[in-house]
Each structure stands twice: as C-alpha cells, then as structure tokens.
Design a protein around this motif. Structure first.
Motif, PDB file in Angstrom:
ATOM      1  N   ILE A 165       0.840  -1.203   0.000  1.00  0.00           N
ATOM      2  CA  ILE A 165       0.000   0.000   0.000  1.00  0.00           C
ATOM      3  C   ILE A 165       0.874   1.252   0.000  1.00  0.00           C
ATOM      4  CG2 ILE A 165      -1.665   1.341   1.333  1.00  0.00           C
ATOM      5  CD1 ILE A 165      -2.950  -1.038   0.005  1.00  0.00           C
ATOM      6  N   ALA A 166       1.936   1.248   0.813  1.00  0.00           N
ATOM      7  CA  ALA A 166       2.840   2.401   0.884  1.00  0.00           C
ATOM      8  C   ALA A 166       3.501   2.655  -0.469  1.00  0.00           C
ATOM      9  CB  ALA A 166       3.891   2.174   1.966  1.00  0.00           C
ATOM     10  N   GLU A 167       3.842   1.583  -1.179  1.00  0.00           N
ATOM     11  CA  GLU A 167       4.459   1.730  -2.494  1.00  0.00           C
ATOM     12  C   GLU A 167       3.503   2.451  -3.447  1.00  0.00           C
ATOM     13  OE1 GLU A 167       6.353  -1.070  -6.052  1.00  0.00           O
ATOM     14  OE2 GLU A 167       4.953  -1.916  -4.590  1.00  0.00           O
ATOM     15  N   GLN A 168       2.230   2.050  -3.447  1.00  0.00           N
ATOM     16  CA  GLN A 168       1.248   2.693  -4.302  1.00  0.00           C
ATOM     17  C   GLN A 168       1.026   4.151  -3.899  1.00  0.00           C
ATOM     18  OE1 GLN A 168      -1.738  -0.636  -3.769  1.00  0.00           O
ATOM     19  NE2 GLN A 168      -2.089  -0.207  -5.930  1.00  0.00           N
ATOM     20  N   LEU A 169       0.979   4.386  -2.591  1.00  0.00           N
ATOM     21  CA  LEU A 169       0.741   5.737  -2.097  1.00  0.00           C
ATOM     22  C   LEU A 169       1.889   6.671  -2.461  1.00  0.00           C
ATOM     23  CD1 LEU A 169      -1.091   7.615  -0.492  1.00  0.00           C
ATOM     24  CD2 LEU A 169       0.106   6.901   1.587  1.00  0.00           C
ATOM     25  N   HIS A 170       3.119   6.215  -2.284  1.00  0.00           N
ATOM     26  CA  HIS A 170       4.262   7.060  -2.617  1.00  0.00           C
ATOM     27  C   HIS A 170       4.367   7.279  -4.122  1.00  0.00           C
ATOM     28  CE1 HIS A 170       6.021   5.797   1.472  1.00  0.00           C
ATOM     29  NE2 HIS A 170       5.646   7.048   1.538  1.00  0.00           N
ATOM     30  N   TYR A 171       3.933   6.296  -4.912  1.00  0.00           N
ATOM     31  CA  TYR A 171       3.905   6.476  -6.366  1.00  0.00           C
ATOM     32  C   TYR A 171       2.869   7.545  -6.739  1.00  0.00           C
ATOM     33  CZ  TYR A 171       3.665   5.352 -11.335  1.00  0.00           C
ATOM     34  OH  TYR A 171       3.687   5.432 -12.708  1.00  0.00           O
TER      35      TYR A 171
END
Length: 431
Positions: free
Chosen positions: A415-421
């Motif tokens: 989820i963090a990866e998607q959010l930072h993207y």
C-alpha cells in the motif's frame, strides 16, 4: 407496508458498492465542493477578462434633468440692502444630454489591465488544477487506506479463528491436567487483544468509508468494496529523481502558480508606470435644453447644442503620489520571485522524499515476503512442539504474533508503495 419500504431502503444503503479508484476520482470530480469552488473561481476569471476588454469600447451616457427656477434677486445697492427681483415668465428648466468618450491613448492602461486579468485567469486555472490534484491524492490516500484496513480485518479475523481453535485445544489439555493454567490465561489474553484490535480496525474502515462517501456525494453509511488489486501487478517504469524534478518544474500547478504571480507582479509595476502618462480621447456631446442660458444673448426658448473634440488629461500629482507605490510593487515582485524559488526547492524536497520511500517500499516487499515464509515455518514448528510438550506457550504465541505482523508488514509495504507512487505523480502534475 411502510415498515417494509423503510427496511428495504436501509438494506439498499448498506449493500456494498464495488468501486475502483478511477471511479472514485470521477465521482469526486463531479461532487467535490472544493473542486466546484475552484471551477467557479476560474469562470469568474474568464468574465473578468471579458470585462477588461469591454473597457476598450466607447463610453456612452445619457442624463436628463427637470427643475424650477426661483426669482433672481439683484442687489443694486449692495448685499446688505433690499434686493430687486427679476421676474421670470416661466420658472421651468429642463434638459437631456447624450455624451460619449472614446479613448485613443491611455498609456497602455487598458492593455495592461487586460493582461493582468488574463494572468489572473490563468492563475485561477492552475489553482483549479492544483485543487483537483490535491483531491485526487486525498481520494487515493483514503482508498488505499480502506484497502489496508480491509486486508488487516481479513488477516486479524483469520488470526482470531486460529486463536479460538488453539484456545479450545489448550482448554482440553488444561482440563486433562496436561498444561498449566498460565498457558490457558496467556492464550485467552492474546485472543482478547486480537478481538480488540479487530474492533479498532473495523471502526477505522468505517471512518475511511465515510470520507470516501463524502468525496463522492454518497450517504455516510454507504458500504464500499474496493475492487483494485493491492500492489502493482507488473513492474512500473520508474523515472530517475532528476526526471521527476524536471517534470514537476515543467508541469506542476504549484510551479505554474508561482510563475503567474511573478508575471502579475511585473504587470503591476507596468500599470503604475502607465498611470504617469497622459490620456487622450475623443468626446462628443449633444444636448436639448430649456432655457438657453449658455450662450449670449439668452433666450427663453428650448435649444439644441452639439460639441465634438479631443480631450487631453494628465495627473500631475501621480508624479509624487505613486513613487512609494512603485517601490512597494518592486519589493512585492522580488518577494514573489523568492517565493517561486522556494516552491521549486519544496518540490525537489517532497519529490526526493517520495522517490526514496517508493524505492524503499520495493525493497521492503522482498524482505517482508521472506519474513512471512520464515514466520510461517517457525509457527508450524512451535505449534507442533508445544502440543507435544516440547516448547513453551510463550514461544508459540510469540510465533503467532510474528507471523501476523509479517503479513501486515507486507500489505503495508504494498500500500505504501502505491501511495508514494501517487504522491510522485501528484507533485509532478500527472495524477
């Protein structure tokens, strides 16, 4: 019958709506009050430009008057003595005047004002873009948060069922005198903690659902079911940090807003300079009046009078009145230039932070996937050894907690990866 309809309506609201992030963005674009407000502000800017352009047209006016004249006193022997009055046959006075003015030179005032309003309109458009990007990012945050909480809920529910089954086995062993009561109490305590955590997760999911419903204009209690898969299903092309910064400076609404404010500051100085220049225009006046008292000899009769010509005006006081205004405008322009540089600095800072976190999340996923495999095997071993009386209950419960935490860590990283993207896209103006 009314009760049945009410119950049916309530059940309709409570049914979960399958929803993708793209659909939430589309509904938010229509229902978000912040976006609507920014759109109205942008429309008002368009009207302001039209209004500024309309000032190029001639000024045309008409006025009419009607009144009664008093007898006119004549002080032949001075104001302190008795006056003689001139009798008037008709005390009426009236007139209608049509006048016009067309400016042919005004020191570029109108042109500068049109440019200022055009810059303000562009500024409002970029502010609308920034508002839309911010709402998109807030929606993405809420959507991903909801996915996260629903996955947490799923994992913790499975963990609760597993803990309940394990507690039932420990209860049997305790009843048979195989294990100590402390083992039973520890298992019960862990189960209680897991149930409390599950309640908190459900409440957090409800709060995020309300947030998304407000964005979309739905009832607060509407249940939502995210349909997007968690994590990227294929490798995404990641640009370099320098490429992201270049895109941000080129496309970010924040950078465009800062540029427009600098441009507006330059035009403000130009407008003050134009105020010191003369104004030249054509004027015309056509009037119908009664009585004729403008030209000698006077006549007790109505008359028509037309005048056309050129008018020149110049404000001498602007030479000394506007000195401090110009200095103030120059200082404000320098302030906006520094603010533009600060915007660029902040963009580089937030992009670098999002970029580093994005790369970090990708590395974490691999580690957390390995952690799950190790935690799963560790739990399997300790579960066998405990019920064979070869390990302690604390070791088994710790292994259970570690497995759950490893699963949570992996989902959090995805989820963090998607959010930072999404954050990278937002700051570069591409979200």
């Amino acid at each position: 019958m009314l009760v049945f309809v009410a119950v049916k309506a309530q059940s309709t609201i409570q049914d979960s709506i399958p929803l993708s992030l793209e659909n939430v963005w589309k509904k938010a674009a229509v229902n978000s009050k912040e976006i609507k407000r920014s759109q109205l502000h942008s429309k008002s800017g368009s009207e302001a430009v039209k209004n500024a352009k309309s000032k190029q047209l001639p000024e045309i006016g008409i006025n009419a008057n009607y009144g009664k004249l008093a007898n006119i006193p004549i002080f032949n022997e001075g104001i302190l003595h008795h006056a003689d009055f001139i009798p008037l046959e008709d005390h009426s006075i009236y007139g209608v005047t049509l006048d016009s003015y067309f400016e042919i030179y005004n020191g570029q005032r109108l042109k500068t004002n049109i440019q200022k309003e055009s810059v303000k309109q562009e500024l409002s458009k970029y502010m609308e873009e920034e508002t839309t990007l911010s709402i998109h990012f807030e929606v993405a945050q809420a959507y991903l948060k909801l996915q996260l909480y629903l996955q947490y809920e799923k994992l913790v529910k499975q963990n609760v069922h597993q803990s309940e089954a394990r507690l039932a086995l420990i209860q049997k062993l305790y009843n048979g005198g195989v294990v100590l009561k402390s083992d039973l109490l520890r298992a019960q305590l862990l189960l209680s903690k897991q149930k409390i955590a599950l309640t908190e997760i459900k409440n957090n999911a409800e709060l995020v659902m309300q947030e998304l419903n407000i964005f979309m204009g739905n009832p607060d209690s509407q249940k939502l079911k995210p349909t997007d898969q968690i994590g990227f299903q294929q490798d995404r092309k990641t640009m370099t940090y320098d490429e992201y910064v270049h895109n941000a400076i080129d496309k970010s609404p924040l950078q465009k807003i800062a540029n427009q404010k600098v441009e507006l500051g330059i035009l403000n100085i130009a407008a003050l300079k134009s105020d010191k220049l003369p104004r030249i225009g054509l004027f015309g006046e056509y009037s119908y009046s009664y009585p004729q008292i403008k030209l000698y000899p006077y006549e007790n009769a109505p008359y028509l009078l037309g005048v056309v010509g050129v008018k020149l005006s110049y404000s001498i006081s602007s030479i000394y009145h506007d000195v401090h205004k110009e200095e103030e405008a120059k200082i404000l322009l320098e302030e906006e230039k520094i603010a533009r540089e600060n915007v660029e600095d902040n963009l580089r800072k937030v992009i670098n932070k999002s970029y580093q976190r994005y790369i970090e999340d990708q590395e974490k996923k691999e580690v957390f996937q390995l952690n799950i495999e190790q935690a799963t095997e560790n739990y399997r071993i300790l579960n066998q050894t405990y019920f064979n009386q070869l390990s302690l209950i604390t070791d088994l419960l710790d292994a259970d907690t570690q497995l759950l935490q490893a699963q949570i860590d992996l989902i959090s990283a995805k989820i963090a990866e998607q959010l930072h993207y999404c954050e990278l896209l937002k700051n570069t103006g591409d979200l």
